[in-house]
Design a protein around this motif. Structure first.
Motif, mmCIF file in Angstrom:
data_model
loop_
_atom_site.group_PDB
_atom_site.id
_atom_site.type_symbol
_atom_site.label_atom_id
_atom_site.label_comp_id
_atom_site.label_asym_id
_atom_site.label_seq_id
_atom_site.Cartn_x
_atom_site.Cartn_y
_atom_site.Cartn_z
ATOM 1 N N UNK A 210 0.842 -1.193 0.000
ATOM 2 C CA UNK A 210 0.000 0.000 0.000
ATOM 3 C C UNK A 210 0.878 1.245 0.000
ATOM 4 N N UNK A 211 0.264 2.415 0.056
ATOM 5 C CA UNK A 211 1.012 3.670 -0.030
ATOM 6 C C UNK A 211 2.033 3.800 1.093
ATOM 7 N N UNK A 212 1.639 3.440 2.301
ATOM 8 C CA UNK A 212 2.551 3.546 3.446
ATOM 9 C C UNK A 212 3.756 2.641 3.268
ATOM 10 N N UNK A 213 3.514 1.414 2.791
ATOM 11 C CA UNK A 213 4.615 0.472 2.555
ATOM 12 C C UNK A 213 5.623 1.045 1.562
ATOM 13 N N UNK A 214 5.114 1.609 0.466
ATOM 14 C CA UNK A 214 6.006 2.117 -0.578
ATOM 15 C C UNK A 214 6.809 3.306 -0.080
ATOM 16 N N UNK A 215 6.176 4.204 0.650
ATOM 17 C CA UNK A 215 6.891 5.362 1.193
ATOM 18 C C UNK A 215 7.992 4.908 2.157
ATOM 19 N N UNK A 216 7.692 3.903 2.970
ATOM 20 C CA UNK A 216 8.709 3.381 3.894
ATOM 21 C C UNK A 216 9.855 2.721 3.134
ATOM 22 N N UNK A 217 9.529 1.994 2.073
ATOM 23 C CA UNK A 217 10.574 1.363 1.269
ATOM 24 C C UNK A 217 11.435 2.412 0.566
ATOM 25 N N UNK A 218 10.813 3.483 0.088
ATOM 26 C CA UNK A 218 11.574 4.556 -0.559
ATOM 27 C C UNK A 218 12.526 5.224 0.436
ATOM 28 N N UNK A 219 12.112 5.325 1.684
ATOM 29 C CA UNK A 219 13.006 5.874 2.702
ATOM 30 C C UNK A 219 14.143 4.905 3.000
ATOM 31 N N UNK A 220 13.832 3.610 3.037
ATOM 32 C CA UNK A 220 14.862 2.596 3.271
ATOM 33 C C UNK A 220 15.919 2.621 2.177
ATOM 34 N N UNK A 221 15.492 2.858 0.941
ATOM 35 C CA UNK A 221 16.442 2.909 -0.182
ATOM 36 C C UNK A 221 17.516 3.944 0.087
ATOM 37 N N UNK A 222 17.120 5.092 0.584
ATOM 38 C CA UNK A 222 18.087 6.166 0.836
ATOM 39 C C UNK A 222 19.027 5.842 1.991
ATOM 40 N N UNK A 223 18.636 4.879 2.821
ATOM 41 C CA UNK A 223 19.488 4.481 3.943
ATOM 42 C C UNK A 223 20.451 3.354 3.582
ATOM 43 N N UNK A 224 20.327 2.803 2.381
ATOM 44 C CA UNK A 224 21.258 1.744 1.941
ATOM 45 C C UNK A 224 22.659 2.343 1.829
ATOM 46 N N UNK A 225 23.633 1.622 2.324
ATOM 47 C CA UNK A 225 25.013 2.133 2.378
ATOM 48 C C UNK A 225 25.689 2.047 1.010
ATOM 49 N N UNK A 226 26.552 3.017 0.752
ATOM 50 C CA UNK A 226 27.392 2.980 -0.444
ATOM 51 C C UNK A 226 28.774 3.515 -0.086
ATOM 52 N N UNK A 227 29.788 2.797 -0.493
ATOM 53 C CA UNK A 227 31.170 3.180 -0.195
ATOM 54 C C UNK A 227 31.533 4.472 -0.923
ATOM 55 N N UNK A 228 32.247 5.404 -0.258
ATOM 56 C CA UNK A 228 32.678 6.637 -0.934
ATOM 57 C C UNK A 228 33.464 6.375 -2.212
ATOM 58 N N UNK A 229 34.173 5.249 -2.251
ATOM 59 C CA UNK A 229 34.925 4.896 -3.456
ATOM 60 C C UNK A 229 33.990 4.661 -4.641
ATOM 61 N N UNK A 230 32.810 4.053 -4.361
ATOM 62 C CA UNK A 230 31.831 3.813 -5.420
ATOM 63 C C UNK A 230 31.158 5.115 -5.854
ATOM 64 N N UNK A 231 30.976 6.034 -4.917
ATOM 65 C CA UNK A 231 30.441 7.348 -5.286
ATOM 66 C C UNK A 231 31.414 8.056 -6.223
ATOM 67 N N UNK A 232 32.710 7.946 -5.915
ATOM 68 C CA UNK A 232 33.723 8.517 -6.792
ATOM 69 C C UNK A 232 33.706 7.882 -8.170
ATOM 70 N N UNK A 233 33.482 6.565 -8.215
ATOM 71 C CA UNK A 233 33.399 5.866 -9.503
ATOM 72 C C UNK A 233 32.228 6.395 -10.331
ATOM 73 N N UNK A 234 31.063 6.583 -9.683
ATOM 74 C CA UNK A 234 29.892 7.114 -10.386
ATOM 75 C C UNK A 234 30.184 8.506 -10.937
#
Length: 332
Positions: A210-234
């Protein structure tokens, strides 16, 4: 804030969502993943494919599997902006006799929008979507109306029929998080499609999120970790698409304009969404490589030479993926 139990329950719904959609959509695993990534990342996507490849069916099935209001807009040459956004109508208060204008909301006021054959309508009407796609609101007669969240536009277009079509301007293309290409199914998949769609059986799609589930999942996406080295690669990957700053000769010859910073944002965000979709809370190199093509193919403008030689943006992206290193000194 989600506790551990709620988090696991939410994440367990993603494979269930996949299975509900696959009751109707045979094959197209990559396309399905890319559509779900766009949804999880909170962006919009453009689906391109020849007629009969189930573009509309995919969007309708996704809408059935999500407990959200869904509207389909058939884009035609005579469609007007007010047909999408809505318009004011003159009404009368029967108690006082006073007349007033009331804004009647158009089909854009839903959570999931199917913009079918978007390139069949003129640029004036196409541009009516711009504010909604970027700001999640629309303005009419000086009044701003917010759109309900989540808000997700899936647009379709036919790549082979050019008569009576209006190519999307680069500014609007850039608003789509992903540009997804749908190809022909394999032989076994096509046989399964023929068998499953010419009988009396009909799949029963159950809502999963439902809408609440999707909004929570979209927030979780932003909390997924990414190494600074990979940010530099992008960053290096996106900057290498620009002819004025790249060191790769093929790009200088084949590209007229490269991708902007929004492409880097999109690549990181979709890589995070892809990781979460696969049950991981950290981005790896393969996530970025997987999402590079649908992120960059509509943000790299090819030169006349490339067009004459039939070179596509995906070809340039693949060259970059082979040449851009993960760090400044190591091999990718």
């Amino acid at each position: 804030m989600l506790n551990e139990n709620m988090l696991q329950q939410l994440l367990q719904k993603l494979p269930v969502l996949r299975q509900e959609i696959k009751k109707v959509i045979v094959g197209q695993e990559t396309v399905l993943d890319e559509v779900l990534v766009a949804m999880l990342a909170g962006g919009h996507c453009l689906l391109e494919g020849v007629p009969g490849l189930a573009k509309t069916l995919l969007v309708r099935t996704l809408a059935q599997a999500l407990d959200l209001p869904f509207r389909r807009i058939q884009f035609t040459p005579d469609l007007m902006p007010t047909d999408i956004i809505g318009t004011e109508v003159l009404e009368e208060d029967h108690a006082t006799g006073k007349r007033f204008f009331k804004f009647n909301k158009g089909p854009l006021f839903a959570n999931i929008i199917l913009a079918d054959e978007i390139n069949r309508t003129p640029p004036k009407t196409q541009s009516a979507l711009l504010e909604a796609m970027q700001e999640f609101e629309v303005t009419y007669a000086g009044q701003t109306y917010p759109l309900d969240r989540p808000f997700f536009i899936l647009a379709t277009q036919n790549p082979i029929e050019q008569s009576g079509t209006y190519p999307l301007p680069e500014a609007q293309l850039d608003r789509f998080l992903l540009y997804i290409r749908i190809g022909y199914p394999g032989e076994q998949e096509e046989t399964a499609i023929l068998a499953g769609t010419t009988g009396t059986g009909k799949a029963n799609i159950q809502p999963v999120l439902n809408a609440t589930d999707i909004i929570q999942l979209q927030q979780l996406v932003r909390e997924v970790a990414i190494d600074p080295e990979l940010i530099g690669y992008v960053s290096r990957l996106v900057r290498a698409t620009r002819p004025l700053t790249t060191t790769i000769e093929a790009v200088k010859e084949l590209v007229r304009w490269g991708a902007g910073p929004r492409a880097g944002q999109a690549l990181i965000l979709t890589a995070k969404a892809f990781a979460l979709l696969n049950g991981r809370f950290a981005v790896n190199m393969e996530d970025i490589r997987t999402m590079a093509l649908p992120v960059l193919r509509h943000r790299v403008l090819m030169s006349f030479k490339a067009e004459a030689e039939g070179v596509q943006p995906d070809d340039v992206t693949n060259i970059l993926l082979k040449n851009i290193t993960r760090t400044a000194t190591s091999i990718a």
